[in-house]
Each structure stands twice: as structure tokens, then as C-alpha cells.
Design a protein around this motif. Structure first.
Motif, PDB file in Angstrom:
ATOM      1  N   ALA A   1       6.501   0.002   8.282  1.00 30.12           N
ATOM      2  CA  ALA A   1       7.208   1.270   8.095  1.00 30.12           C
ATOM      3  C   ALA A   1       8.710   1.039   7.991  1.00 30.12           C
ATOM      4  O   ALA A   1       9.389   1.645   7.150  1.00 30.12           O
ATOM      5  CB  ALA A   1       6.884   2.223   9.246  1.00 30.12           C
ATOM      6  N   GLN A   2       9.236   0.154   8.837  1.00 29.03           N
ATOM      7  CA  GLN A   2      10.674  -0.115   8.796  1.00 29.03           C
ATOM      8  C   GLN A   2      11.079  -0.782   7.489  1.00 29.03           C
ATOM      9  O   GLN A   2      12.111  -0.434   6.892  1.00 29.03           O
ATOM     10  CB  GLN A   2      11.081  -0.980   9.989  1.00 29.03           C
ATOM     11  CG  GLN A   2      11.004  -0.258  11.329  1.00 29.03           C
ATOM     12  CD  GLN A   2      11.712  -1.030  12.427  1.00 29.03           C
ATOM     13  OE1 GLN A   2      12.854  -1.451  12.277  1.00 29.03           O
ATOM     14  NE2 GLN A   2      11.030  -1.205  13.544  1.00 29.03           N
ATOM     15  N   ILE A   3      10.277  -1.747   7.024  1.00 29.41           N
ATOM     16  CA  ILE A   3      10.569  -2.376   5.731  1.00 29.41           C
ATOM     17  C   ILE A   3      10.513  -1.332   4.616  1.00 29.41           C
ATOM     18  O   ILE A   3      11.371  -1.299   3.729  1.00 29.41           O
ATOM     19  CB  ILE A   3       9.579  -3.517   5.432  1.00 29.41           C
ATOM     20  CG1 ILE A   3       9.799  -4.695   6.381  1.00 29.41           C
ATOM     21  CG2 ILE A   3       9.726  -3.996   3.982  1.00 29.41           C
ATOM     22  CD1 ILE A   3       8.792  -5.810   6.219  1.00 29.41           C
ATOM     23  N   SER A   4       9.510  -0.469   4.658  1.00 28.24           N
ATOM     24  CA  SER A   4       9.351   0.555   3.614  1.00 28.24           C
ATOM     25  C   SER A   4      10.561   1.464   3.552  1.00 28.24           C
ATOM     26  O   SER A   4      11.059   1.779   2.457  1.00 28.24           O
ATOM     27  CB  SER A   4       8.076   1.362   3.865  1.00 28.24           C
ATOM     28  OG  SER A   4       6.928   0.536   3.787  1.00 28.24           O
TER      29      SER A   4
ATOM     30  N   GLU B   1       0.836  -1.210   0.000  1.00 34.99           N
ATOM     31  CA  GLU B   1       0.000   0.000   0.000  1.00 34.99           C
ATOM     32  C   GLU B   1       0.867   1.255   0.000  1.00 34.99           C
ATOM     33  O   GLU B   1       0.622   2.203  -0.761  1.00 34.99           O
ATOM     34  CB  GLU B   1      -0.908  -0.010   1.232  1.00 34.99           C
ATOM     35  CG  GLU B   1      -1.790   1.238   1.358  1.00 34.99           C
ATOM     36  CD  GLU B   1      -2.575   1.272   2.661  1.00 34.99           C
ATOM     37  OE1 GLU B   1      -2.965   2.379   3.091  1.00 34.99           O
ATOM     38  OE2 GLU B   1      -2.782   0.194   3.263  1.00 34.99           O
ATOM     39  N   TYR B   2       1.891   1.258   0.852  1.00 39.47           N
ATOM     40  CA  TYR B   2       2.797   2.406   0.898  1.00 39.47           C
ATOM     41  C   TYR B   2       3.543   2.562  -0.429  1.00 39.47           C
ATOM     42  O   TYR B   2       3.756   3.685  -0.905  1.00 39.47           O
ATOM     43  CB  TYR B   2       3.807   2.233   2.034  1.00 39.47           C
ATOM     44  CG  TYR B   2       3.234   2.326   3.425  1.00 39.47           C
ATOM     45  CD1 TYR B   2       2.107   3.102   3.702  1.00 39.47           C
ATOM     46  CD2 TYR B   2       3.825   1.635   4.486  1.00 39.47           C
ATOM     47  CE1 TYR B   2       1.590   3.183   4.993  1.00 39.47           C
ATOM     48  CE2 TYR B   2       3.319   1.714   5.778  1.00 39.47           C
ATOM     49  CZ  TYR B   2       2.202   2.487   6.025  1.00 39.47           C
ATOM     50  OH  TYR B   2       1.700   2.570   7.299  1.00 39.47           O
ATOM     51  N   ALA B   3       3.939   1.435  -1.031  1.00 38.87           N
ATOM     52  CA  ALA B   3       4.704   1.496  -2.279  1.00 38.87           C
ATOM     53  C   ALA B   3       3.872   2.074  -3.418  1.00 38.87           C
ATOM     54  O   ALA B   3       4.356   2.897  -4.213  1.00 38.87           O
ATOM     55  CB  ALA B   3       5.214   0.105  -2.647  1.00 38.87           C
ATOM     56  N   LYS B   4       2.612   1.650  -3.513  1.00 32.66           N
ATOM     57  CA  LYS B   4       1.733   2.176  -4.568  1.00 32.66           C
ATOM     58  C   LYS B   4       1.564   3.682  -4.429  1.00 32.66           C
ATOM     59  O   LYS B   4       1.543   4.417  -5.422  1.00 32.66           O
ATOM     60  CB  LYS B   4       0.385   1.473  -4.519  1.00 32.66           C
ATOM     61  CG  LYS B   4       0.408   0.027  -4.998  1.00 32.66           C
ATOM     62  CD  LYS B   4      -0.972  -0.617  -4.899  1.00 32.66           C
ATOM     63  CE  LYS B   4      -0.972  -2.028  -5.452  1.00 32.66           C
ATOM     64  NZ  LYS B   4      -2.297  -2.678  -5.336  1.00 32.66           N
ATOM     65  N   ASP B   5       1.423   4.132  -3.193  1.00 32.75           N
ATOM     66  CA  ASP B   5       1.282   5.576  -2.972  1.00 32.75           C
ATOM     67  C   ASP B   5       2.593   6.304  -3.263  1.00 32.75           C
ATOM     68  O   ASP B   5       2.589   7.401  -3.824  1.00 32.75           O
ATOM     69  CB  ASP B   5       0.846   5.837  -1.532  1.00 32.75           C
ATOM     70  CG  ASP B   5       0.807   7.323  -1.202  1.00 32.75           C
ATOM     71  OD1 ASP B   5      -0.129   8.005  -1.653  1.00 32.75           O
ATOM     72  OD2 ASP B   5       1.737   7.806  -0.517  1.00 32.75           O
ATOM     73  N   ALA B   6       3.725   5.678  -2.891  1.00 31.14           N
ATOM     74  CA  ALA B   6       5.020   6.338  -3.056  1.00 31.14           C
ATOM     75  C   ALA B   6       5.347   6.614  -4.513  1.00 31.14           C
ATOM     76  O   ALA B   6       5.984   7.622  -4.832  1.00 31.14           O
ATOM     77  CB  ALA B   6       6.124   5.496  -2.421  1.00 31.14           C
ATOM     78  N   ILE B   7       4.918   5.727  -5.421  1.00 30.25           N
ATOM     79  CA  ILE B   7       5.189   5.977  -6.841  1.00 30.25           C
ATOM     80  C   ILE B   7       4.128   6.867  -7.467  1.00 30.25           C
ATOM     81  O   ILE B   7       4.228   7.223  -8.635  1.00 30.25           O
ATOM     82  CB  ILE B   7       5.312   4.661  -7.635  1.00 30.25           C
ATOM     83  CG1 ILE B   7       4.025   3.846  -7.555  1.00 30.25           C
ATOM     84  CG2 ILE B   7       6.495   3.854  -7.151  1.00 30.25           C
ATOM     85  CD1 ILE B   7       4.056   2.567  -8.391  1.00 30.25           C
TER      86      ILE B   7
ATOM     87  N   LEU C   1       1.459   9.249   1.757  1.00 33.16           N
ATOM     88  CA  LEU C   1       1.550   8.450   2.980  1.00 33.16           C
ATOM     89  C   LEU C   1       2.954   8.439   3.564  1.00 33.16           C
ATOM     90  O   LEU C   1       3.248   7.643   4.462  1.00 33.16           O
ATOM     91  CB  LEU C   1       1.103   7.004   2.701  1.00 33.16           C
ATOM     92  CG  LEU C   1      -0.335   6.839   2.201  1.00 33.16           C
ATOM     93  CD1 LEU C   1      -0.631   5.369   1.928  1.00 33.16           C
ATOM     94  CD2 LEU C   1      -1.327   7.407   3.209  1.00 33.16           C
ATOM     95  N   TYR C   2       3.824   9.324   3.082  1.00 35.12           N
ATOM     96  CA  TYR C   2       5.201   9.329   3.560  1.00 35.12           C
ATOM     97  C   TYR C   2       5.284   9.487   5.072  1.00 35.12           C
ATOM     98  O   TYR C   2       6.117   8.872   5.732  1.00 35.12           O
ATOM     99  CB  TYR C   2       6.006  10.433   2.873  1.00 35.12           C
ATOM    100  CG  TYR C   2       7.399  10.573   3.437  1.00 35.12           C
ATOM    101  CD1 TYR C   2       8.375   9.616   3.140  1.00 35.12           C
ATOM    102  CD2 TYR C   2       7.739  11.614   4.286  1.00 35.12           C
ATOM    103  CE1 TYR C   2       9.650   9.712   3.672  1.00 35.12           C
ATOM    104  CE2 TYR C   2       9.010  11.714   4.827  1.00 35.12           C
ATOM    105  CZ  TYR C   2       9.955  10.759   4.516  1.00 35.12           C
ATOM    106  OH  TYR C   2      11.203  10.849   5.060  1.00 35.12           O
ATOM    107  N   GLN C   3       4.405  10.301   5.641  1.00 38.27           N
ATOM    108  CA  GLN C   3       4.469  10.540   7.088  1.00 38.27           C
ATOM    109  C   GLN C   3       4.216   9.271   7.872  1.00 38.27           C
ATOM    110  O   GLN C   3       4.667   9.137   9.015  1.00 38.27           O
ATOM    111  CB  GLN C   3       3.446  11.600   7.490  1.00 38.27           C
ATOM    112  CG  GLN C   3       2.007  11.224   7.142  1.00 38.27           C
ATOM    113  CD  GLN C   3       1.018  12.281   7.578  1.00 38.27           C
ATOM    114  OE1 GLN C   3       1.138  12.847   8.657  1.00 38.27           O
ATOM    115  NE2 GLN C   3       0.034  12.570   6.731  1.00 38.27           N
TER     116      GLN C   3
END
Length: 390
Positions: free
Chosen positions: A330-333, A307-313, A318-320
Motif C-alpha cells: 500500500a505504501q509503495i502504491s 495487482e493494485y496498479a492494474k485495477d487503478a488504470i 481497490l483504492y480503499q
């Protein structure tokens, strides 16, 4: 493969009221060490500008990647794109960053704001050569890359951003350079740097941008290997081979999944210890194995990372959540999105009976889908990703 890596990220905002952005960034990877990055700014805003910038960036990036001379690229654009009846201009402005073997960068600029090059925390002045091609004044420069270099290209919606038609002289190119010098002091990745700059531009527009604005950042980093072990092998006899290959890899090691963690702990002859209070935001707690950098739960955690990866690209909103929290996802991301340049996944194909529903091996299908989608997201970030199945 050399020891340098070009981390590339960009972010755009649209002219208020427009569904499409008149700027476009195109990235073509020639190989693991060479890329062509083009930021094009189409004339005006909306659909027409979007078409102009998209065609311009794609034509240039494809032709440069194929080794064709700049003169031919510009001539092709002039012959391909329509002439604007009001302004008599045939194509958009553009900036080209051609990264060669992660050793040098050729910078080509046509009527976009000057590229800002940060080196050792200061603005590095480019030695620009003026070229005349098809009657257009184009500037060219070549720089030998160093670790820590940050190169920022932008469209003209960034400098002098103001909520009205007047120039905001408190937000000049020099002010943008000062802003970049400040934020590059922290080890943010390229996408985060581009996002921070465009967020500031958005504020300068008082949240009502009267132009499209895009920033594209290239950050030169040393290569960093991250290895992810996710799930036990289908055949129990393959456990030792899987562990041997995983732990023989240089770099940091992440283990995802309860059963997988137990197998790794047994292989290392080390205790597996749960870290109390480490679960948060619906993410299961992490564990600790001596000799392993991070140990987390499996599918729930990886699903959140996806989910974080899709948003990051995409919008990177969701960076915060992943940038500052300490739950497993969060740590893996942070390790995969910000630190890693090269990622190896070691994925076990065993079916977890605890996740079966009506005798359907649901967990296996979910796990394979998660790995597949996460791999594509990481490749979209420019990571070099390999997946091995067991």
C-alpha cells in the motif's frame, strides 16, 4: 523538462443494461510535457454510441497532436462519421484539453457540459471565445497553468443525474463544482478525483444510470522523483556501482527485497531494522534503514502493487486497500500512483536460490515479468518511467 506535470485520470459508468460505454477518452502524449486529451460523447448509448465516440476521440486527438488546425479536425469528423437518420447528427460531442509544455492548456468545447476549472480552491471562470466551424458553435479558451489547478471535463450524463427521466436540480453543474471544490482540498491524484466524482454520479442515479457518464480530470502538480531498487545485481562486483547510481538520484528511495536491503544497509553503514507488526493482508512486514524512505520485501509485495496498479488504470475499485493501509504494498502504491511523476527502477538480475523450484530459476523470470508489467501500468497512468538492469 520543466517543473510541472499534468496528472490525467478518468472514469466512466455505462448506461444500465449496456455492455459498452457511449463515451470515450483518448490521450495522446506528444512528449514528456505535452498531451492531447479528448473526451467524446457518442449519440445515444450502446454499440453505436461507443463507435461514434471512439472514432471522434481518436480522430481529433491524433490530428491535434499532429498540429492540424481545429477547423480541419471538425471537417474530417463530419466527413468520416455516418449521419444518424433519426437526429441528422453526424458525430458526437467532445471536449479537447491540449496541454502544451505543461505551461498552458487549450480548452475546446463542443456541446459537452462546461469544463470546471478549480484554482486555489475556487472555480476559475474561463474566458471563452465562440467559434463557428462547419455550422457548429464551438468554444475555445487558453489558460496558463499553475500548480494545483484541477480541470474537469465531463459528458452530459454527469449533471442533473437522476434515476428517472426528470432533471435532478439538486445536482446541477454548480453542485458538481461545489463537490469538486471540496474533494480537491485533499491531495488526491487525478484518477481518484475522477473516480470520486463518478461514484457520486452513480449514487445520484440511485445505482441505475440512465445515461453513460464520464469524468476526465487533469491535475497540475510539481514533478516528483521516486526511485525503486529491486533485487541484487547479477555480478556481485556491481553492487557498489548499483548503489552509487541509486542513491545519487534525487527524490525518494524505495528498496524491495531482503538481500537487496542488506546490501543497501552495508553500503550506507546503517542498521537494518525490522518493524514488528507492519505486515498485514498477507504482505510481509517492512523494515527501516536510515536514509531510505521505504524498505519492503520483494516479489510478494511487488506482485500486490501490480495487482493494485492494474485495477487503478481500470475500474479503480481497490483504492480503499492501497489508499489507506500501511503495509508495504500500500505504501509503495501511494508513492508510485499518487506522488510520483518520474520513476526510475534499478533492477538486479541475480537469481535467488531460495525461490528456485527443481533447479529452475523461477524467481528471476517472475521478477522480470513483474517489473515489465508494472512499468507498463505506470506508463498508462502517464508516469515517466525508466528501468536500468544490473
Amino acid at each position: 523538462m520543466n517543473d510541472l506535470y499534468a496528472d490525467i485520470g478518468y472514469k466512466s459508468i455505462n448506461h444500465k443494461g449496456e455492455q459498452l460505454c457511449g463515451d470515450h477518452v483518448d490521450i495522446v502524449k506528444q512528449d514528456d510535457n505535452s498531451s492531447v486529451v479528448v473526451l467524446a460523447d457518442g449519440l445515444g448509448s450502446g454499440v453505436k454510441a461507443s463507435i461514434l465516440s471512439t472514432l471522434t476521440s481518436k480522430i481529433i486527438s491524433t490530428m491535434v497532436a499532429q498540429g492540424l488546425p481545429l477547423e480541419e479536425c471538425v471537417s474530417t469528423i463530419a466527413a468520416t462519421l455516418p449521419i444518424n437518420s433519426e437526429h441528422g447528427v453526424a458525430y458526437s460531442t467532445f471536449t479537447i484539453l491540449h496541454i502544451l509544455d505543461n505551461e498552458t492548456v487549450d480548452i475546446i468545447e463542443y456541446e459537452n457540459p462546461d469544463v470546471i476549472y478549480i484554482r486555489d480552491g475556487e472555480v476559475y471562470e474561463l474566458s471563452r471565445e465562440e467559434l463557428m466551424i462547419e455550422g457548429k458553435k464551438i468554444y475555445s479558451s487558453t489558460v496558463k497553468l499553475q500548480v494545483g489547478d484541477v480541470i474537469t471535463a465531463m459528458s452530459d450524463g454527469c449533471p442533473y443525474a437522476s434515476p428517472d427521466k426528470s432533471y435532478n436540480y439538486d445536482w446541477s453543474p454548480k453542485d458538481i463544482a461545489d463537490f469538486l471544490m471540496t474533494i480537491t482540498m485533499v491531495d488526491y491524484n487525478a484518477k481518484t478525483l475522477a473516480t470520486m466524482l463518478i461514484d457520486q454520479v452513480y449514487q445520484e442515479y440511485d445505482s441505475n444510470p440512465i445515461d453513460d457518464a464520464t469524468a476526465c480530470v487533469v491535475k497540475i502538480r510539481p514533478r516528483a522523483q521516486i526511485n525503486v531498487l529491486y533485487g541484487p545485481p547479477r555480478n556481485r562486483d556491481d553492487c557498489e556501482r548499483m548503489m552509487n547510481l541509486f542513491f545519487s538520484k534525487e527524490g525518494k528511495h524505495i528498496i524491495c527485497g531482503g538481500t537487496t536491503s542488506k546490501i543497501a544497509a552495508e553500503y550506507l553503514d546503517a542498521p537494518l531494522r525490522a518493524i514488528s507488526g507492519s505486515g498485514a493482508d498477507g504482505i510481509p512486514p517492512i523494515s527501516k534503514i536510515d536514509g531510505v524512505d521505504l524498505v519492503t520485501e520483494g516479489s510478494i509485495t511487488i506482485n500486490k502493487v501490480l495487482e493494485y496498479a492494474k485495477d487503478a488504470i481500470g475500474k479503480n475499485e481497490l483504492y480503499q486497500y492501497w489508499g489507506f493501509n500501511n503495509n508495504g504494498a500500500a505504501q509503495i502504491s501511494r508513492l508510485l500512483f499518487e506522488e510520483a511523476t518520474d520513476i526510475d527502477f534499478f533492477v538486479g538480475r541475480a537469481i535467488n536460490p531460495a525461490h528456485q523450484i527443481s533447479f529452475t530459476p523461477l524467481s528471476f523470470d517472475i521478477k522480470m515479468k513483474l517489473v515489465e508489467e508494472l512499468t507498463e501500468c505506470l506508463k498508462s497512468m502517464g508516469k515517466n518511467v525508466r528501468v536500468s538492469y544490473f
